[in-house]
Write an enzyme that holds these catalytic residues in place. Sequence first.
Site, PDB file in Angstrom:
ATOM      1  N   LYS A   1      33.487  40.812  33.640  1.00  0.00           N
ATOM      2  CA  LYS A   1      33.137  39.753  33.917  1.00  0.00           C
ATOM      3  C   LYS A   1      31.987  39.434  33.567  1.00  0.00           C
ATOM      4  O   LYS A   1      31.752  38.286  33.564  1.00  0.00           O
ATOM      5  CB  LYS A   1      34.061  39.423  35.158  1.00  0.00           C
ATOM      6  CG  LYS A   1      35.272  40.275  35.892  1.00  0.00           C
ATOM      7  CD  LYS A   1      36.349  39.695  34.498  1.00  0.00           C
ATOM      8  CE  LYS A   1      37.766  40.003  34.591  1.00  0.00           C
ATOM      9  NZ  LYS A   1      38.346  39.496  36.197  1.00  0.00           N
TER      10      LYS A   1
ATOM     11  N   GLY B   1      40.361  30.623  35.877  1.00  0.00           N
ATOM     12  CA  GLY B   1      41.748  29.477  35.113  1.00  0.00           C
ATOM     13  C   GLY B   1      42.741  30.384  34.783  1.00  0.00           C
ATOM     14  O   GLY B   1      43.789  29.832  33.824  1.00  0.00           O
TER      15      GLY B   1
ATOM     16  N   ASP C   1      36.969  34.865  45.701  1.00  0.00           N
ATOM     17  CA  ASP C   1      37.438  34.338  44.686  1.00  0.00           C
ATOM     18  C   ASP C   1      37.335  34.928  44.239  1.00  0.00           C
ATOM     19  O   ASP C   1      36.670  35.625  44.194  1.00  0.00           O
ATOM     20  CB  ASP C   1      38.121  33.175  44.887  1.00  0.00           C
ATOM     21  CG  ASP C   1      39.459  32.617  43.194  1.00  0.00           C
ATOM     22  OD1 ASP C   1      40.750  33.849  43.502  1.00  0.00           O
ATOM     23  OD2 ASP C   1      39.408  31.807  43.148  1.00  0.00           O
TER      24      ASP C   1
ATOM     25  N   GLU D   1      42.491  25.995  42.808  1.00  0.00           N
ATOM     26  CA  GLU D   1      40.004  27.328  43.385  1.00  0.00           C
ATOM     27  C   GLU D   1      38.879  25.747  43.575  1.00  0.00           C
ATOM     28  O   GLU D   1      38.242  25.675  44.327  1.00  0.00           O
ATOM     29  CB  GLU D   1      40.290  27.839  41.826  1.00  0.00           C
ATOM     30  CG  GLU D   1      41.601  28.839  42.123  1.00  0.00           C
ATOM     31  CD  GLU D   1      41.213  29.931  40.959  1.00  0.00           C
ATOM     32  OE1 GLU D   1      40.890  29.516  40.403  1.00  0.00           O
ATOM     33  OE2 GLU D   1      42.220  31.001  40.904  1.00  0.00           O
TER      34      GLU D   1
ATOM     35  N   GLY E   1      44.770  35.738  41.807  1.00  0.00           N
ATOM     36  CA  GLY E   1      44.634  36.526  40.566  1.00  0.00           C
ATOM     37  C   GLY E   1      44.813  38.061  41.688  1.00  0.00           C
ATOM     38  O   GLY E   1      44.740  38.098  42.740  1.00  0.00           O
TER      39      GLY E   1
HETATM   40  C1  5RP Z   1      43.271  31.687  38.706  1.00  0.00           C
HETATM   41  C2  5RP Z   1      41.956  32.834  38.231  1.00  0.00           C
HETATM   42  C3  5RP Z   1      41.172  34.264  38.966  1.00  0.00           C
HETATM   43  O1  5RP Z   1      40.431  34.541  39.533  1.00  0.00           O
HETATM   44  C4  5RP Z   1      41.395  34.906  37.238  1.00  0.00           C
HETATM   45  O2  5RP Z   1      41.796  34.948  36.648  1.00  0.00           O
HETATM   46  C5  5RP Z   1      40.653  36.648  37.561  1.00  0.00           C
HETATM   47  O3  5RP Z   1      42.055  37.188  37.623  1.00  0.00           O
HETATM   48  P1  5RP Z   1      41.759  38.425  38.450  1.00  0.00           P
HETATM   49  O4  5RP Z   1      41.384  38.940  39.437  1.00  0.00           O
HETATM   50  O5  5RP Z   1      43.378  38.681  37.783  1.00  0.00           O
HETATM   51  O6  5RP Z   1      40.982  39.230  36.883  1.00  0.00           O
HETATM   52  O7  5RP Z   1      40.614  31.797  37.887  1.00  0.00           O
HETATM   53  O8  5RP Z   1      43.243  30.946  38.404  1.00  0.00           O
END
Ligand code: 5RP
Length: 225
Positions: A125, A99, A85, A107, A33
Amino acid sequence: MNQDDMKKAVAKAAFDYVKEMITDGIIIGVGTGSTANYFIDELAAVKNDIGGTVASSEESATRLRAVGIEVMDLNAAGPVAVYVDGADESNQQLHLIKGGGAALTREKIIAAVAEEFVCIADESKLVDVLGKFPLPVEVIPMARSHVARAIVKLGGDPVWREGCVTDNGNQIIDVHNLQIMEPRKLENALNQIVGVVCNGLFAERAADRLFLGTSSGVETHLPRN
Ligand code: 5RP
């Protein structure tokens, strides 16, 4: 600070945290991501000091290799010291929805294997109750309709993410209109549906630490009871 600056700031905070753990041969798990991508940019600075990485998607693996970082097969790698992550949502217990980028299965595997799971996210978030972000569920293609009907019985509104094929060759159903009061219970209930490969609730294996980007700086959150 805009959202992008917050993502960069938490990636830097995670890098500073991980840097302190570096020992000869350390294996680092790397997520998927836009926030994880900033972490990859940071990690390039220590590419010669680490044993290698395991990546939660082909996209992240390509990005890691492009900056000269070794990517290993999880089966061949040694213990994974830390996994970094992003997330689509986190509550105060650091149960996550993940996801949005369709990488949830890999993941979840790396999160399960890693000794420590560090989540990096901007303040948008953090939520009181998970579920405003549609919950991704990876399904075996031939079971998609069966799984969708079972999800309706659990109270969700399933929507097929058309055109999306995961790195594992499967499909994604996004489950809308959930208010997830008992994340562990729902995670396990979804796993019982035949045809479900994995779901994007990370409650059984929550994050151990969250670096949250806010307009006034990076906050460190540990799971609340
Ligand atoms: C990918 C994920 C990512 O961690 C989630 O979507 C967050 O993404 P971003 O850092 O672009 O906001 O779970 O499957």
